[in-house]
Write a protein that holds these residues in place. Structure first.
Motif, mmCIF file in Angstrom:
data_model
loop_
_atom_site.group_PDB
_atom_site.id
_atom_site.type_symbol
_atom_site.label_atom_id
_atom_site.label_comp_id
_atom_site.label_asym_id
_atom_site.label_seq_id
_atom_site.Cartn_x
_atom_site.Cartn_y
_atom_site.Cartn_z
ATOM 1 N N VAL A 44 0.842 -1.204 0.000
ATOM 2 C CA VAL A 44 0.000 0.000 0.000
ATOM 3 C C VAL A 44 0.874 1.249 0.000
ATOM 4 O O VAL A 44 0.647 2.195 -0.769
ATOM 5 C CB VAL A 44 -0.951 0.012 1.223
ATOM 6 N N VAL A 45 1.888 1.267 0.865
ATOM 7 C CA VAL A 45 2.774 2.419 0.936
ATOM 8 C C VAL A 45 3.502 2.618 -0.398
ATOM 9 O O VAL A 45 3.642 3.749 -0.885
ATOM 10 C CB VAL A 45 3.782 2.267 2.090
ATOM 11 N N ALA A 46 3.948 1.525 -1.017
ATOM 12 C CA ALA A 46 4.644 1.610 -2.300
ATOM 13 C C ALA A 46 3.737 2.198 -3.378
ATOM 14 O O ALA A 46 4.202 2.904 -4.287
ATOM 15 C CB ALA A 46 5.142 0.233 -2.716
ATOM 16 N N ALA A 47 2.447 1.922 -3.310
ATOM 17 C CA ALA A 47 1.508 2.494 -4.276
ATOM 18 C C ALA A 47 1.201 3.953 -3.964
ATOM 19 O O ALA A 47 0.955 4.761 -4.870
ATOM 20 C CB ALA A 47 0.219 1.678 -4.286
ATOM 21 N N TYR A 48 1.223 4.303 -2.704
ATOM 22 C CA TYR A 48 0.839 5.655 -2.278
ATOM 23 C C TYR A 48 1.913 6.703 -2.550
ATOM 24 O O TYR A 48 1.618 7.780 -3.102
ATOM 25 C CB TYR A 48 0.514 5.639 -0.782
ATOM 26 N N LEU A 49 3.148 6.435 -2.174
ATOM 27 C CA LEU A 49 4.180 7.471 -2.204
ATOM 28 C C LEU A 49 4.363 8.122 -3.579
ATOM 29 O O LEU A 49 4.483 9.357 -3.669
ATOM 30 C CB LEU A 49 5.501 6.922 -1.669
ATOM 31 N N PRO A 50 4.363 7.361 -4.697
ATOM 32 C CA PRO A 50 4.485 8.031 -6.003
ATOM 33 C C PRO A 50 3.322 8.983 -6.290
ATOM 34 O O PRO A 50 3.480 9.959 -7.036
ATOM 35 C CB PRO A 50 4.512 6.866 -6.994
ATOM 36 N N GLN A 51 2.154 8.732 -5.704
ATOM 37 C CA GLN A 51 0.994 9.589 -5.946
ATOM 38 C C GLN A 51 1.115 10.940 -5.261
ATOM 39 O O GLN A 51 0.390 11.887 -5.592
ATOM 40 C CB GLN A 51 -0.283 8.887 -5.475
ATOM 41 N N VAL A 52 2.030 11.045 -4.270
ATOM 42 C CA VAL A 52 2.202 12.308 -3.552
ATOM 43 C C VAL A 52 3.615 12.867 -3.753
ATOM 44 O O VAL A 52 4.128 13.631 -2.932
ATOM 45 C CB VAL A 52 1.883 12.139 -2.054
ATOM 46 N N GLY A 53 4.264 12.458 -4.847
ATOM 47 C CA GLY A 53 5.540 13.033 -5.207
ATOM 48 C C GLY A 53 6.764 12.363 -4.620
ATOM 49 O O GLY A 53 7.862 12.913 -4.658
ATOM 50 N N THR A 54 6.601 11.168 -4.066
ATOM 51 C CA THR A 54 7.705 10.394 -3.472
ATOM 52 C C THR A 54 8.573 11.264 -2.557
ATOM 53 O O THR A 54 9.774 11.450 -2.782
ATOM 54 C CB THR A 54 8.585 9.750 -4.568
#
Length: 321
Positions: A44-54
């Motif tokens: 989940v975290v791996a999918a989330y971080l790119p969506q908020v600019g890593t």
């Protein structure tokens, strides 16, 4: 992008992730993920971080739906392992914390915007800034935790308050107790004060009057608000009286001069009915201590971001201690 804290609220069905800077939750960064779509929290975290600019992550705090013992969360309705090493790997930081999903709102008290709070019962006197508070959750389950201010920071101990015996005041209460006992094996508070508990109370009122139970969940509340079902009206009034009684009992145990705060989906769903009298009557029905109950305010927390806000504040407090 400056470093941020990773904040997570893991429920049985969904996980919400957000970023925080100090105590401030970045509301625009909040995103929801279906747990069934992911193998574990790290995914989940791996999918989330790119969506908020890593962003670079300098801390993480997770609220989990289930008891947390020795840094390990026993998650409800999801086969994930969640512990401190898992959070550390997922977030890429060693500054991590793990709370259960009721401790987190406890850390949010005092940091929720006024528009997210609905007064239910005023107190006779204004609360002292560092006074103990009490958070009462009415949702999928029932639980309550005290919130203490200490020299070392805020202390919100875990609890399983929903699994104590249902308080009995009347013959009708005893019949309801026997009904949920026969149906579920033990007359626990949660068998009345929860989402399924409201359905139990409604079914009991139907059984008492010989009516066919035709409603479920939020439909019971809607029918009570509209007055379209006598059984729904009676069920909600019974529910509110028990909620007041149990909340009042807990208030006498913990002395929350900083206020009682109701959280959870069922509590919010009952917002328009909390002021109809049954809740306040149950809360104050304490014999010679009825007057003393006026020292405790009751507030409904309408802001569902409270667990995220609490995680951000808890992590900030740990970093600045």
């Amino acid at each position: 992008m400056t470093a941020a804290a990773l904040i997570a609220d893991i429920g049985g069905t969904n996980t919400r992730l957000a970023l925080a800077h100090g105590r401030e939750l970045d509301v625009a960064s909040i995103k929801r993920f279906r747990n069934a779509d992911f193998a574990n929290f790290e995914a989940v975290v791996a999918a989330y971080l790119p969506q908020v600019g890593t962003p670079a992550i300098d801390g993480a705090c997770v609220a989990a739906a289930g008891p947390v013992v020795d840094g390990v969360a026993e998650l409800t309705n999801i086969d994930w392992t969640l512990d401190i090493p898992t959070i550390t790997r997922a977030a890429g930081t060693s500054h991590v914390a793990l709370l259960n999903d009721l401790q987190a709102p406890g850390h949010a008290i005092g940091h929720i915007a006024p528009e997210g709070l609905v007064p239910v019962i005023p107190a006779a006197q204004p609360a002292a800034p560092e006074a103990t508070a009490l958070v009462v959750n009415v949702g999928t389950g029932f639980n309550a935790v005290p919130v203490h201010a200490t020299p070392a920071g805020r202390f919100v101990p875990p609890s399983e308050s929903g699994h104590v015996n249902l308080p009995i005041r009347t013959e009708a209460d005893l019949r309801l107790s026997h009904y949920v006992d026969d149906s579920h094996g033990f007359p626990a508070v949660e068998e009345v004060l929860s989402g399924r508990g409201l359905e139990n109370v409604y079914h009991w009122h139907c059984a008492e009057t010989g009516a066919a139970p035709e409603l479920r969940g939020s439909d019971i509340i809607a029918a009570a608000e509209g007055g379209t079902s006598p059984q729904a009206v009676a069920a909600v009034q019974t529910f509110l009286r028990f909620l007041g009684t149990v909340s009042g009992n807990l208030a006498l145990e913990h002395l929350p001069f900083g206020g009682v705060f109701l959280v959870g989906g069922v509590a919010v769903g009952l917002e328009r009915l909390l002021g109809t009298g049954a809740f306040a009557e149950g809360f104050r029905d304490k014999g010679r201590f009825a007057g003393f109950m006026g020292d405790f305010s009751v507030t409904l927390v309408r802001d569902d971001r409270a667990p995220l806000i609490g995680c951000a504040n808890h992590l900030h407090e740990l970093h600045t201690a």
